[in-house]
Design an enzyme around this catalytic site. Structure first.
Site, PDB file in Angstrom:
ATOM      1  N   TYR A  88      -6.628  12.697   4.325  1.00  0.00           N
ATOM      2  CA  TYR A  88      -6.856  13.700   3.167  1.00  0.00           C
ATOM      3  C   TYR A  88      -6.774  14.779   3.395  1.00  0.00           C
ATOM      4  CZ  TYR A  88      -3.002  10.147   0.591  1.00  0.00           C
ATOM      5  OH  TYR A  88      -2.200   9.465  -0.338  1.00  0.00           O
ATOM      6  N   HIS A 122      -4.081   1.904   3.568  1.00  0.00           N
ATOM      7  CA  HIS A 122      -3.538   2.646   3.473  1.00  0.00           C
ATOM      8  C   HIS A 122      -1.940   3.127   4.960  1.00  0.00           C
ATOM      9  CE1 HIS A 122      -3.373   7.482   3.407  1.00  0.00           C
ATOM     10  NE2 HIS A 122      -2.392   6.984   2.932  1.00  0.00           N
TER      11      HIS A 122
END
Length: 332
Positions: free
Chosen positions: A58, A143
């Protein structure tokens, strides 16, 4: 104000029913200032949120840095932070342009390198600890291992399990937007949690086919992300998005029907969308991406908005929810 907390699977980690999704303060799609990011975290805290989720992906580490800075003055024992492994950030000194191709309005100071090796897991967590300014991470998720399932199962997961045994991390899990591979992880490993994005919502109950029943049976906690399916269930309108693309007409029509039923019962559609996942006993928390103080306050308000049993009953009567789907009044 405090929000209800649930155990995350069989782990000792407890999470608030509302989780702060920190992708947005990593400049997801559009920029957010440092001050706006800090205000968003503080407003969420004041609203009772104590679970904050981030990732190196992110904003090329910006989300982790901002989240860590915003939480620095808070008692460490009072909140839970989760981050993720699988992408190593490699510096690119030439800094060629921005990272918008990957969805983040930040300078391309790094590139992402997929790495689900044991060494990569260790390095990723060390890097995240440094960016967050923490000495431990409560929850670590693998992830998006969609294209790396075997290596994630054979190398990354065992390393996370070792780090859990060492006490470096409190709980371990996997985060994906597909239910089927998550089901494989739950079946073949000793995870504490899964983060399922977009597949257990008012519009898509794909996670109910196998994943959620298996998670409940094995004591694995489920964190539901994407409860608004990227926007359609937050504000259904012709230009709304569903899973980050233009919403198909049939889904827009269904979302508008859902909204109409909710309005008849005096309930915002957002409130029903956030409360719905808690009908299943495996669900511990719902994660909402937040980029401002106003969004944080709104999310907490709609999560705690009363949703009458009659609303769920009408949704089933009208075929807007399948009859077998568990709803919150059945969960008690």
């Amino acid at each position: 104000m405090t929000l209800h907390q649930n155990a995350l699977g069989r782990s000792t980690v407890r999470v608030t029913e509302l989780a702060f999704g920190a992708a947005a303060i990593g400049n997801l799609f559009t920029p957010v200032t440092d001050a706006e990011a800090e205000q968003a975290v503080h407003a969420a805290w004041d609203a009772g949120v104590r679970y904050f989720d981030t990732a190196p992906h992110y904003g090329l580490g910006l989300s982790e840095r901002r989240l860590g800075a915003a939480l620095r003055s808070r008692p460490r024992s009072e909140y839970v932070v989760s981050t993720k492994v699988g992408r190593i950030l490699v510096p690119t000194p030439e800094a060629p342009g921005d990272d918008l191709a990957n969805g983040f309005a930040v300078p391309a100071t790094h590139r992402r390198r997929w790495d689900f090796s044991a060494q990569g897991v260790r390095r990723s967590i060390e890097d995240s600890l440094r960016r967050l300014g923490l000495d431990r991470i409560d929850v670590v998720y693998l992830h998006d291992p969609d294209d790396h399932l075997d290596r994630a199962l054979d190398e990354a997961y065992p390393e996370l399990a070792r780090m859990r045994d060492e006490g470096t991390v409190g709980a371990i899990g996997v985060g994906m937007n597909q239910a089927t591979p998550l089901t494989r992880f739950v079946r073949e490993t000793d995870l504490d949690a899964v983060l399922l994005a977009g597949r257990y919502t008012l519009l898509d109950q794909g996670g109910l086919t196998a994943l959620l029943p298996l998670a409940a049976d094995r004591g694995v906690g489920v964190v539901v992300g994407g409860a608004f399916n990227s926007g359609l269930l937050a504000d259904p309108r012709p230009d709304a998005t569903y899973d980050y693309t233009a919403a198909p007409p049939d889904l827009l029509s269904r979302a508008l029907d859902l909204k109409a039923v909710c309005e008849r019962h005096g309930v915002p559609l957002r409130a029903a969308a956030l409360r719905f996942p808690f009908g299943h006993p495996a669900v511990a928390s719902v994660l909402v991406g937040l980029r401002s103080a106003a969004e944080a306050r709104d999310a907490a308000a709609v999560l705690t908005h009363a949703v009458p049993d009659a609303l769920w009953a009408e949704l089933k009567e009208r075929g807007l929810l399948p009859p077998h789907v568990p709803t919150p009044e059945e969960a008690g």
